[in-house]
Write a protein that holds these residues in place. Structure first.
Motif, short mmCIF file in Angstrom:
data_model
loop_
_atom_site.label_atom_id
_atom_site.label_comp_id
_atom_site.label_asym_id
_atom_site.label_seq_id
_atom_site.Cartn_x
_atom_site.Cartn_y
_atom_site.Cartn_z
N GLY A 396 0.81 -1.21 0.00
CA GLY A 396 0.00 0.00 0.00
C GLY A 396 0.84 1.25 0.00
O GLY A 396 2.06 1.21 0.17
N ILE A 397 0.16 2.39 -0.21
CA ILE A 397 0.80 3.71 -0.17
C ILE A 397 0.30 4.42 1.08
O ILE A 397 -0.89 4.72 1.19
CB ILE A 397 0.46 4.52 -1.43
N LEU A 398 1.21 4.67 2.04
CA LEU A 398 0.85 5.34 3.29
C LEU A 398 1.71 6.59 3.41
O LEU A 398 2.94 6.50 3.42
CB LEU A 398 1.08 4.43 4.50
N MET A 399 1.07 7.75 3.54
CA MET A 399 1.84 8.99 3.55
C MET A 399 1.35 9.93 4.65
O MET A 399 0.87 11.04 4.39
CB MET A 399 1.76 9.67 2.18
N PRO A 400 1.48 9.52 5.93
CA PRO A 400 1.04 10.42 7.01
C PRO A 400 1.94 11.64 7.16
O PRO A 400 1.52 12.66 7.70
CB PRO A 400 1.12 9.52 8.24
N ASP A 401 3.20 11.53 6.67
CA ASP A 401 4.16 12.63 6.83
C ASP A 401 4.57 13.22 5.50
O ASP A 401 5.69 13.71 5.34
CB ASP A 401 5.39 12.12 7.60
N GLY A 402 3.69 13.20 4.52
CA GLY A 402 3.97 13.81 3.23
C GLY A 402 4.54 12.81 2.23
O GLY A 402 4.66 11.61 2.50
N GLY A 403 4.90 13.32 1.06
CA GLY A 403 5.38 12.48 -0.02
C GLY A 403 4.39 12.49 -1.17
O GLY A 403 3.32 13.11 -1.10
N TYR A 404 4.76 11.77 -2.25
CA TYR A 404 3.87 11.71 -3.41
C TYR A 404 4.27 10.55 -4.31
O TYR A 404 5.38 10.01 -4.21
CB TYR A 404 3.90 13.01 -4.21
N VAL A 405 3.34 10.19 -5.18
CA VAL A 405 3.61 9.26 -6.28
C VAL A 405 3.19 9.98 -7.56
O VAL A 405 2.02 10.36 -7.70
CB VAL A 405 2.84 7.94 -6.13
N ARG A 406 4.14 10.16 -8.48
CA ARG A 406 3.86 10.81 -9.75
C ARG A 406 4.27 9.89 -10.88
O ARG A 406 5.41 9.42 -10.91
CB ARG A 406 4.60 12.14 -9.86
N ALA A 407 3.34 9.62 -11.78
CA ALA A 407 3.60 8.69 -12.87
C ALA A 407 3.10 9.26 -14.18
O ALA A 407 2.01 9.85 -14.24
CB ALA A 407 2.94 7.35 -12.60
N GLY A 408 3.89 9.07 -15.24
CA GLY A 408 3.42 9.46 -16.56
C GLY A 408 2.36 8.51 -17.08
O GLY A 408 1.56 8.87 -17.94
N GLY A 409 2.35 7.28 -16.55
CA GLY A 409 1.36 6.29 -16.94
C GLY A 409 0.43 5.95 -15.79
O GLY A 409 -0.04 6.83 -15.08
N LYS A 410 0.19 4.64 -15.58
CA LYS A 410 -0.74 4.18 -14.55
C LYS A 410 -0.08 4.16 -13.18
O LYS A 410 1.14 4.09 -13.06
CB LYS A 410 -1.25 2.78 -14.89
N VAL A 411 -0.93 4.18 -12.15
CA VAL A 411 -0.50 3.93 -10.77
C VAL A 411 -1.38 2.81 -10.23
O VAL A 411 -2.61 2.87 -10.32
CB VAL A 411 -0.64 5.17 -9.87
N MET A 412 -0.73 1.77 -9.67
CA MET A 412 -1.45 0.62 -9.14
C MET A 412 -0.96 0.35 -7.73
O MET A 412 0.24 0.35 -7.47
CB MET A 412 -1.22 -0.61 -10.03
N ALA A 413 -1.90 0.13 -6.81
CA ALA A 413 -1.54 -0.18 -5.42
C ALA A 413 -2.68 -0.93 -4.78
O ALA A 413 -3.82 -0.91 -5.26
CB ALA A 413 -1.26 1.11 -4.64
N GLN A 414 -2.39 -1.61 -3.65
CA GLN A 414 -3.42 -2.35 -2.95
C GLN A 414 -4.32 -1.43 -2.14
O GLN A 414 -5.51 -1.65 -2.02
CB GLN A 414 -2.80 -3.42 -2.05
N PHE A 415 -3.75 -0.38 -1.53
CA PHE A 415 -4.56 0.61 -0.81
C PHE A 415 -3.79 1.91 -0.76
O PHE A 415 -2.58 1.95 -1.04
CB PHE A 415 -4.93 0.12 0.60
N ALA A 416 -4.47 2.99 -0.41
CA ALA A 416 -3.84 4.31 -0.33
C ALA A 416 -4.41 5.06 0.86
O ALA A 416 -5.62 5.23 0.96
CB ALA A 416 -4.08 5.10 -1.62
N THR A 417 -3.54 5.49 1.77
CA THR A 417 -3.95 6.22 2.96
C THR A 417 -3.16 7.51 3.07
O THR A 417 -1.91 7.49 3.07
CB THR A 417 -3.72 5.37 4.23
#
Length: 610
Positions: A396-417
């Motif tokens: 999963g993608i967990l970002m309680p303290d900031g951050g990012y995911v940047r993609a020119g194409g698709k983004v796939m993950a099991q969960f995002a918080t």
């Protein structure tokens, strides 16, 4: 008459004659209502309640009045075709009335001067009967009286494709009568609609109107069947993936839009096959006519780096790496493999070419970037991930303290918080999305597992498909469907510059016709004036061309927006806000299995059942 004592209780037998004598003894000086005394005796003999029968009726005083139009109901509510909605009242002199004991009742108001009449007029969708002085509605809608004109604004509209009739309803009409789905049948027939009213949609809106005492807008009154477009040709990935999270569509085929794994390939692998398109299924419009469906489009796929054709429709890998597909090209990306977590021990990971495969997690404050794809086997925690192509996070993608995911194409993950995700392609989340900010130039999907989006904002430039939106406790959740505007800034600047130049020329030579301007110009200056007029003509053509371009661009964006859909497979909870086409829909009730879209005709957000 309030009470009666029968003979067996010590009273006298009641007769109409005795009843009239009692009225005179009570001081009544007006004759009884014809038949009223006989009716009371009849009710007593039958043992029925007699207390609501009016025996004597006086005459109320009438105040003088100017001519006016009198509404015959609550015109804040809808009227149906055939309803008499107003009457023209002629000027009336005041008239004395009389009480039942013979006393005169004088008018309580007086008008000085001459009484004025009105020139009443039937406006849109209204018929005036000069004999009865009445106004009758020709359509179902909301009536109004403005400046002595009686009109009805239609409350039923058909979309451009003639698939839906939407309208405004309330649980009662202007005459106080209950509204039922059956009452819309004649209104639909008047529009030439052959399908029956949508009882379920109407009843649901009526229930809400009863409980909230509010008009319900954009309710589906009747609907045909939308055509189902054919399936486009599609690319089947034949390589076995480490984590197979794809799912089957309604045809039993694997739907790779929902795929949550990027496959690894080696030389000799048969990696993909192109399938032919499929025909569509026709729909039915409101007039019971078939709507042709568009067939699917053929998919053209070219082999890129590390791929060669195999047979008429197959592709084979000739290099080892990560299999990628984008913009009609299938290729193999070289991989930088990091066989551990990315943290202080490894430092930031930045690939100068190819893709990156992290066989672990990416820790807080770390950076991973690649010109092509990034694959993370475990989780991403408050890190910064940048990829020119796809990003896959198998945890999963967990970002309680900031951050990012940047993609020119698709983004796939099991969960995002608490995640911040920006994607040029689709965003596919396997399970829940909690308090995330996600923007995709493609579509957003959360339909596997719980598929619940709760809190945060999802912005999509195409479609949104989820199992559930919001929560029972009303956590604010926003879904936005928008179209990225073409960069019109250069065109706007050019148009402004041309406009200022045309204004400057107008100040010097005016805005008249070229021939008239030349004739008014002294012969010695006519040649120079002709050049100025040619220059003005060129500017006007450029100005018109820019306006046409911007107008077409706006129309194209609106048409594209009207094809976008928000599909919720289970339910939408109160607290969810939908934003499409400059309109905002605040959901204040639970809605099950629904499809939401923007109608460019009514310029409103509509909801239909799946």
């Amino acid at each position: 008459m309030s009470r009666y004592l029968p003979p067996d209780a010590g009273g006298r037998e009641l007769t109409p004659s005795l009843l009239r004598q009692q009225l005179q003894a009570a001081g009544v000086r007006i004759d009884p209502v014809p038949g009223a005394a006989e009716r009371i005796v009849e009710l007593i003999e039958n043992g029925q309640d007699f207390r609501k029968v009016v025996l004597v009726r006086g005459t109320p005083a009438e105040n003088p009045s100017h001519g006016h139009i009198q509404p015959l109901g609550d015109l804040r509510m809808p009227v149906f075709s055939g309803d008499i909605i107003a009457r023209k009242i002629s000027p009336t002199q005041g008239k004395a009335g009389q009480t039942i004991d013979g006393r005169a009742l004088e008018p309580t108001e007086h008008i000085d001067g001459k009484l004025q009449d009105v020139k009443a007029k039937a406006g849109d969708n209204v018929i005036f009967d000069p004999t009865e002085q009445t106004f009758t509605a020709k359509v179902y809608g909301i009536a109004s009286i403005r400046h002595n004109v009686v009109s009805v604004k239609p409350a039923l509209t058909l979309d451009d494709e003639a698939i839906y009739v939407v309208g405004t309803i309330y649980h009662k009409d202007a005459m106080g009568q209950e509204i039922t789905p059956e009452r819309f049948q004649p209104e639909l027939e008047r529009l030439g609609v052959l399908v029956p009213p949508s009882s379920e949609s109407i009843e649901e809106a009526l229930d809400i109107a009863r409980s909230t005492r509010r008009l319900q807008h954009n309710i589906v009154i009747a609907q045909g069947k939308e055509p189902i477009p054919g399936k486009d040709g599609w690319l089947e990935i034949l390589v076995e993936r480490e984590v197979d999270d794809s799912r089957e569509d309604d045809q039993g085929r694997i739907d790779y839009r929902h795929r949550a794994s990027l496959p690894m390939v080696k030389p000799g692998d048969m990696v993909a096959r192109v399938h032919e398109p499929e025909p569509g299924i026709g729909g039915i419009d409101l007039y019971d006519k078939t709507i042709p469906a568009k067939g699917g489009k053929r998919l053209s796929v070219s082999p890129g780096q590390g791929i060669r054709r195999r047979g008429a429709d197959g592709f084979e890998a000739v290099e080892q790496g990560l299999l990628l597909y984008e913009k009609g090209v299938l290729w193999v990306s070289p991989i930088l493999v990091v066989k551990r977590d990315v943290g202080l021990a490894t430092g930031h990971v930045q690939a100068e070419f190819g893709s990156v495969h992290i066989q672990g997690s990416v820790g807080a404050n770390m950076r991973v970037s690649a010109p092509e794809s990034v694959v993370v086997t475990d989780a991403v925690e408050s890190a910064r991930i940048q990829a020119g192509a796809d990003v896959e996070v198998r945890g999963g993608i967990l970002m309680p303290d900031g951050g990012y995911v940047r993609a020119g194409g698709k983004v796939m993950a099991q969960f995002a918080t608490n995640a911040r995700i920006e994607a040029g392609g689709d965003v596919v989340i396997g399970n829940n999305v909690t308090n995330a900010t996600i923007e995709t130039l493609g579509s957003f999907f959360a339909v596997k597992g719980k598929g619940v989006v709760q809190g945060g904002t999802i912005t999509s430039h195409h479609n949104v498909e989820v199992n559930e939106l919001g929560t029972e406790i009303g956590v604010p959740t926003t879904v936005v469907i928008t179209q990225r505007r073409r960069n019109n800034l250069p065109a706007l600047k050019a148009r402004g510059k041309i406009k200022r130049e045309l204004e400057r020329i107008a100040e010097r030579i005016g805005t008249g016709e070229p021939k008239a301007i030349l004739q008014a110009t002294p012969p010695a200056r006519r040649e120079a004036m002709a050049e100025v007029l040619k220059y003005r003509l060129r500017l006007e053509k450029r100005f018109q061309k820019i306006n046409e371009f911007m107008k077409k661009d706006t129309k194209k964006r609106r048409e594209t927006l009207s094809r976008c859909r928000i599909k919720v497979r289970r339910r939408i909870h109160p607290g969810v806000t939908i934003k499409i086409g400059g309109r905002v829909l605040a959901v204040d009730r639970t809605i099950d299995r629904s499809q939401i879209y923007w109608d460019h005709v009514s310029k409103s957000i509509l909801i239909t059942h799946l």
